[in-house]
Design an enzyme around this catalytic site. Sequence first.
Site, PDB file in Angstrom:
ATOM      1  N   GLY A 203      44.881  78.441  36.365  1.00  5.86           N
ATOM      2  CA  GLY A 203      43.812  78.703  37.312  1.00  5.86           C
ATOM      3  C   GLY A 203      43.071  77.456  37.737  1.00  5.86           C
ATOM      4  O   GLY A 203      43.599  76.349  37.738  1.00  5.86           O
ATOM      5  N   ASP A 228      53.690  85.539  39.693  1.00  4.61           N
ATOM      6  CA  ASP A 228      52.854  85.352  38.509  1.00  4.61           C
ATOM      7  C   ASP A 228      52.183  83.990  38.585  1.00  4.61           C
ATOM      8  O   ASP A 228      52.855  82.958  38.593  1.00  4.61           O
ATOM      9  CB  ASP A 228      53.698  85.445  37.232  1.00  4.61           C
ATOM     10  CG  ASP A 228      54.298  86.824  37.037  1.00  4.61           C
ATOM     11  OD1 ASP A 228      53.587  87.812  37.316  1.00  4.61           O
ATOM     12  OD2 ASP A 228      55.468  86.909  36.622  1.00  4.61           O
ATOM     13  N   LEU A 229      50.866  83.966  38.631  1.00  2.41           N
ATOM     14  CA  LEU A 229      50.114  82.736  38.833  1.00  2.41           C
ATOM     15  C   LEU A 229      50.465  81.673  37.790  1.00  2.41           C
ATOM     16  O   LEU A 229      50.318  81.908  36.582  1.00  2.41           O
ATOM     17  CB  LEU A 229      48.612  83.030  38.789  1.00  2.41           C
ATOM     18  CG  LEU A 229      47.675  81.810  38.931  1.00  2.41           C
ATOM     19  CD1 LEU A 229      47.870  81.139  40.281  1.00  2.41           C
ATOM     20  CD2 LEU A 229      46.219  82.224  38.734  1.00  2.41           C
ATOM     21  N   ASP A 230      50.942  80.518  38.265  1.00  2.00           N
ATOM     22  CA  ASP A 230      51.231  79.353  37.418  1.00  2.00           C
ATOM     23  C   ASP A 230      52.223  79.668  36.302  1.00  2.00           C
ATOM     24  O   ASP A 230      52.183  79.051  35.237  1.00  2.00           O
ATOM     25  CB  ASP A 230      49.931  78.791  36.815  1.00  2.00           C
ATOM     26  CG  ASP A 230      48.972  78.285  37.875  1.00  2.00           C
ATOM     27  OD1 ASP A 230      49.439  77.851  38.936  1.00  2.00           O
ATOM     28  OD2 ASP A 230      47.751  78.322  37.638  1.00  2.00           O
ATOM     29  N   GLU A 231      53.121  80.616  36.526  1.00  2.00           N
ATOM     30  CA  GLU A 231      54.086  80.967  35.496  1.00  2.00           C
ATOM     31  C   GLU A 231      55.535  80.868  35.986  1.00  2.00           C
ATOM     32  O   GLU A 231      56.447  81.368  35.332  1.00  2.00           O
ATOM     33  CB  GLU A 231      53.817  82.386  34.965  1.00  2.00           C
ATOM     34  CG  GLU A 231      52.525  82.489  34.162  1.00  2.00           C
ATOM     35  CD  GLU A 231      52.401  83.822  33.439  1.00  2.00           C
ATOM     36  OE1 GLU A 231      53.412  84.536  33.353  1.00  2.00           O
ATOM     37  OE2 GLU A 231      51.295  84.135  32.962  1.00  2.00           O
TER      38      GLU A 231
END
EC number: 3.5.1.10
Length: 287
Positions: A203, A228-231
Amino acid sequence: MSDRSMVLVLSCPDRPGIVSAVSSLLFEAGCNILDAQQFDDTETGQFFMRVVFDRLEHAKSEAEIAASIEELATRVVMTFTLRQSSAKKRIMLLVSKFDHCLADLLYRWRIGELTMEVTAIVSNHGREHLASTDLGELPFYHFPVTRQTKMEQEARIWQLVQETNTDLVILARYMQILSDGLSAKLSGRCINIHHSFLPGFKGSKPYHQAHERGVKLIGATAHYVTSDLDEGPIIEQDVERISHRDTPDDLVRKGRDIERRVLARAVRHHLEDRVVLNRKKTVIFTG
């Protein structure tokens, strides 16, 4: 690389004889292998291979070679890409206010370190925010975005990607989260630089999060974008040691250097067809 040099990248379920089949196919097509790397993932049972080869004087045509590879792919359930080594991929750069990664990529492009064609630079802020970066005559697009206009703004980005035949989108510190829809459309061809050593500190403001936790190493991560955020699958990472004397501003300053080199390496890997997706991970055939 000459126009007769080509790169073949493939993946398939592992089985005996794949290397032999590929080598024999290229030999019979009148080609000379210059470099070959392979990896057998024993956990997933998948086989990966990257081959650089020259078409010799009396070699078969590119279309004939592609047809032979397609026939092999059908037999062994193989996915592959094949292209001329000299062919330049078309790149679109998205950026917000922080332009250090953008400036670094453009510098490496101009000196010939990154072989690519820049189709456009897109920002959610005006060009004045990039005053320290020499954009030259490159096409620049200002697509402002708010919570209410996000889907409309992303539709404009996607339309531009299609109109410019862009192969790869680079989020060079583009501080907007892509929607699930756009992430899906750009699957496997959108690279983000996250100013943290993932999977920790996701984030916003990861350096401030790291400072609060008293970490001794900071880093940056370049990865493919997913919903998927930053994954997304990780392509490249690097770290730098810090101490208790470093303030959040010190971490941000040191982080900029890490971000630049990590993103540049990841982009180069992609441009040279050295990255192969392996489920949630990647196989990187380094030079």
